[in-house]
Design a protein around this motif. Structure first.
Motif, PDB file in Angstrom:
ATOM      1  N   THR B  21       0.844  -1.197   0.000  1.00 11.92           N
ATOM      2  CA  THR B  21       0.000   0.000   0.000  1.00 11.92           C
ATOM      3  C   THR B  21       0.879   1.246   0.000  1.00 11.92           C
ATOM      4  O   THR B  21       0.683   2.174  -0.798  1.00 11.92           O
ATOM      5  CB  THR B  21      -0.899   0.003   1.259  1.00 11.92           C
ATOM      6  OG1 THR B  21      -1.609  -1.234   1.304  1.00 11.92           O
ATOM      7  CG2 THR B  21      -1.861   1.168   1.253  1.00 11.92           C
ATOM      8  N   ILE B  22       1.862   1.262   0.898  1.00 12.18           N
ATOM      9  CA  ILE B  22       2.756   2.417   0.992  1.00 12.18           C
ATOM     10  C   ILE B  22       3.555   2.568  -0.304  1.00 12.18           C
ATOM     11  O   ILE B  22       3.720   3.681  -0.819  1.00 12.18           O
ATOM     12  CB  ILE B  22       3.668   2.267   2.231  1.00 12.18           C
ATOM     13  CG1 ILE B  22       2.817   2.494   3.499  1.00 12.18           C
ATOM     14  CG2 ILE B  22       4.849   3.235   2.177  1.00 12.18           C
ATOM     15  CD1 ILE B  22       3.546   2.271   4.797  1.00 12.18           C
ATOM     16  N   LEU B  26       3.329   5.889  -2.526  1.00 10.17           N
ATOM     17  CA  LEU B  26       4.569   6.655  -2.625  1.00 10.17           C
ATOM     18  C   LEU B  26       4.977   6.830  -4.090  1.00 10.17           C
ATOM     19  O   LEU B  26       5.412   7.913  -4.505  1.00 10.17           O
ATOM     20  CB  LEU B  26       5.671   5.930  -1.841  1.00 10.17           C
ATOM     21  CG  LEU B  26       7.017   6.626  -1.723  1.00 10.17           C
ATOM     22  CD1 LEU B  26       6.875   7.970  -1.023  1.00 10.17           C
ATOM     23  CD2 LEU B  26       8.022   5.746  -0.963  1.00 10.17           C
ATOM     24  N   ALA B  27       4.806   5.783  -4.882  1.00  5.36           N
ATOM     25  CA  ALA B  27       5.173   5.850  -6.303  1.00  5.36           C
ATOM     26  C   ALA B  27       4.376   6.935  -7.007  1.00  5.36           C
ATOM     27  O   ALA B  27       4.906   7.716  -7.788  1.00  5.36           O
ATOM     28  CB  ALA B  27       4.941   4.498  -6.970  1.00  5.36           C
ATOM     29  N   THR B 158      11.659   4.995   9.745  1.00  3.62           N
ATOM     30  CA  THR B 158      10.986   3.793  10.231  1.00  3.62           C
ATOM     31  C   THR B 158       9.535   4.163  10.486  1.00  3.62           C
ATOM     32  O   THR B 158       9.247   5.128  11.197  1.00  3.62           O
ATOM     33  CB  THR B 158      11.649   3.277  11.522  1.00  3.62           C
ATOM     34  OG1 THR B 158      13.005   2.929  11.218  1.00  3.62           O
ATOM     35  CG2 THR B 158      10.925   2.051  12.059  1.00  3.62           C
ATOM     36  N   ILE B 159       8.648   3.434   9.811  1.00  2.00           N
ATOM     37  CA  ILE B 159       7.219   3.731   9.927  1.00  2.00           C
ATOM     38  C   ILE B 159       6.573   2.662  10.807  1.00  2.00           C
ATOM     39  O   ILE B 159       6.729   1.472  10.558  1.00  2.00           O
ATOM     40  CB  ILE B 159       6.561   3.711   8.530  1.00  2.00           C
ATOM     41  CG1 ILE B 159       7.150   4.807   7.627  1.00  2.00           C
ATOM     42  CG2 ILE B 159       5.042   3.815   8.630  1.00  2.00           C
ATOM     43  CD1 ILE B 159       6.796   6.204   8.030  1.00  2.00           C
ATOM     44  N   GLN B 160       5.853   3.093  11.851  1.00  6.61           N
ATOM     45  CA  GLN B 160       5.076   2.142  12.653  1.00  6.61           C
ATOM     46  C   GLN B 160       3.732   2.013  11.967  1.00  6.61           C
ATOM     47  O   GLN B 160       2.801   2.751  12.263  1.00  6.61           O
ATOM     48  CB  GLN B 160       4.898   2.670  14.075  1.00  6.61           C
ATOM     49  CG  GLN B 160       6.173   3.151  14.748  1.00  6.61           C
ATOM     50  CD  GLN B 160       7.033   1.999  15.266  1.00  6.61           C
ATOM     51  OE1 GLN B 160       6.581   0.858  15.363  1.00  6.61           O
ATOM     52  NE2 GLN B 160       8.295   2.279  15.555  1.00  6.61           N
ATOM     53  N   ILE B 170       3.265   8.383   4.232  1.00  6.41           N
ATOM     54  CA  ILE B 170       3.738   8.973   2.980  1.00  6.41           C
ATOM     55  C   ILE B 170       4.299  10.370   3.231  1.00  6.41           C
ATOM     56  O   ILE B 170       5.355  10.741   2.720  1.00  6.41           O
ATOM     57  CB  ILE B 170       2.579   9.045   1.948  1.00  6.41           C
ATOM     58  CG1 ILE B 170       2.076   7.635   1.615  1.00  6.41           C
ATOM     59  CG2 ILE B 170       2.998   9.786   0.687  1.00  6.41           C
ATOM     60  CD1 ILE B 170       3.084   6.732   1.012  1.00  6.41           C
ATOM     61  N   LYS B 171       3.575  11.139   4.053  1.00  6.53           N
ATOM     62  CA  LYS B 171       3.998  12.510   4.351  1.00  6.53           C
ATOM     63  C   LYS B 171       5.376  12.500   5.021  1.00  6.53           C
ATOM     64  O   LYS B 171       6.278  13.258   4.665  1.00  6.53           O
ATOM     65  CB  LYS B 171       2.967  13.183   5.274  1.00  6.53           C
ATOM     66  CG  LYS B 171       2.563  14.574   4.819  1.00  6.53           C
ATOM     67  CD  LYS B 171       1.474  15.144   5.700  1.00  6.53           C
ATOM     68  CE  LYS B 171       1.959  16.370   6.459  1.00  6.53           C
ATOM     69  NZ  LYS B 171       0.919  16.912   7.355  1.00  6.53           N
TER      70      LYS B 171
END
Lengths: 266, 266
Positions: B21-22, B26-27, B158-160, B170-171
């Protein structure tokens, strides 16, 4: 267990003609029967790696997707797989590009034509929920360069997919295919580079003339109309074989007349 | 319109952690913001070109799929795209392979860790209809080589993902990413080749010992039990850092005891 040699099986056919179904079933059968890994590579799958292209189609991106597809075909042949190219391949030049990759990688080149009537393709596409606009199927139908002008461009098998079940198609294809992929590749006398097919020539010439016109006429609504005019013009060409020399003159004249008509209508 | 430089954005994280999803969001953002085509390449998509692999999973095919994936990453970087690698990359050696491709193609290498608790990954996987067996998620969790030992192996972000929305992720990623991809690539002093991480070493050593045992003991039900025994053994290793030298001796002894127990139980 390896009983086969690397081969590039090139499908050709309209959208919604059943190519992908046949490609997947054939890949499974070939992997089982030959013990050689068979992969299915087509632009529709490669396109999925570009998320922006799925949300908003950009024609400028398509040549990149084509390049990526061909790169994957080449890579898999270099690794001794059997490759099925699941694409429309409606222009002779598209088929020729694949033929050249097969030659370079010393792989068998095998063409399989999945034939279907325009009406049935439109009907099947509708049943699938219109993944392709009906207009595109009609356009591809009219642009299709018929195969058979060269030995390399002659299908090993032609499947009438609207008259036969996929199972029957697979059986027919396998019976002709297995003798080829189980014999070693012999380089042939290289054929001279082929000319683009007649439909592709017409497409290119008229497309270029419209692009030239657009250079000096920045008028989006008019250009949209001209783009449709060009497609109709091609569709209604009475005799393509004779026209090719006259085409530039004829299209230029008709285009001028059309532009004048549109401008007067305002 | 091109405001960015070629970059390899490498994701790492458990199955069902929200990587795909990310990656897709992001793409799209990067293509819009940088004007550079951004592609998402991952083994899950590449696997789809091998129909036999989807019907009946064959672990021997996976290295080929890996090779094809890396070939696509390389090809896209050579064509100046931004590439997002959407894979688990749980071993340090997997990340290092990607880092090397980035170095060779003179692309920025950026690591993004999508972190999630094991419990939430299992729960999300269940909600998605178990596309991955829960056992696999647990196994990957236990094998994960934590990042951070080297500068190159330290995540930029690092994304939780179980605590933050994808939009927030994304931000956060973009704010750190854009300054990097808009500056030219500077080759760094090449780091020495990294050793495989501890989990990968344990995995490899014990896997090889089981394979050696299988050479002289063709007994599928027993080998299946031994394979599960090996996985449990790794999971329950108390102190991995100390054990690595002793591992071969310890596992050999426990394996013998296990085989004896199984044979006696008959």
């Amino acid at each position: 267990m390896k009983k086969g040699y690397k081969s590039l099986i090139t499908l050709m056919g309209l959208p919604s003609s059943g190519k992908s179904t046949i490609a997947r079933m054939l890949a499974k059968e070939l992997t089982d029967k030959s013990g050689i890994l068979t992969v299915v590579i087509g632009t529709d799958d490669i396109r999925k790696i570009i998320p922006s292209q799925l949300e908003e189609f950009d024609p400028d991106i398509e040549p990149i997707i084509k390049k990526l597809t061909l790169n994957n075909v080449q890579f898999c042949l270099n690794n001794n797989f059997i490759v099925i190219n699941d694409d429309m391949n409606y222009y002779k030049s598209m088929r020729h590009e694949l033929k050249q990759i097969a030659e370079e990688t010393q792989a068998h080149f095998i063409l399989i034509h999945i034939q279907i009537s325009l009406e049935t393709a439109l009907e099947w596409n509708k049943k699938r929920g219109l993944p392709v606009p009906q207009e595109v199927i009609k356009r591809v139908y009219h642009r299709f360069d018929p195969p058979g002008d060269y030995k390399w461009d002659t299908p090993l098998v032609t499947i009438q997919s609207d008259k036969r079940s996929p199972e029957f198609a697979i059986k027919t294809i396998l019976s002709k295919l297995l003798p080829i992929i189980t014999s070693p590749f012999k380089p042939q006398v290289t054929s001279p580079p082929s000319k683009p097919g007649i439909n592709e020539q017409i497409d290119k010439i008229t497309r270029k003339m419209v692009a030239d016109f657009a250079q000096t006429n920045k008028n989006p609504p008019l250009l949209k109309k001209i783009s449709n005019f060009r497609i109709d013009y091609i569709k209604n060409l009475p005799n393509k074989e004779i026209l090719i020399d006259e085409l530039e003159k004829d299209f230029s004249q008709k285009l001028q007349e059309f532009v004048t008509r549109v401008k007067q209508a305002k």
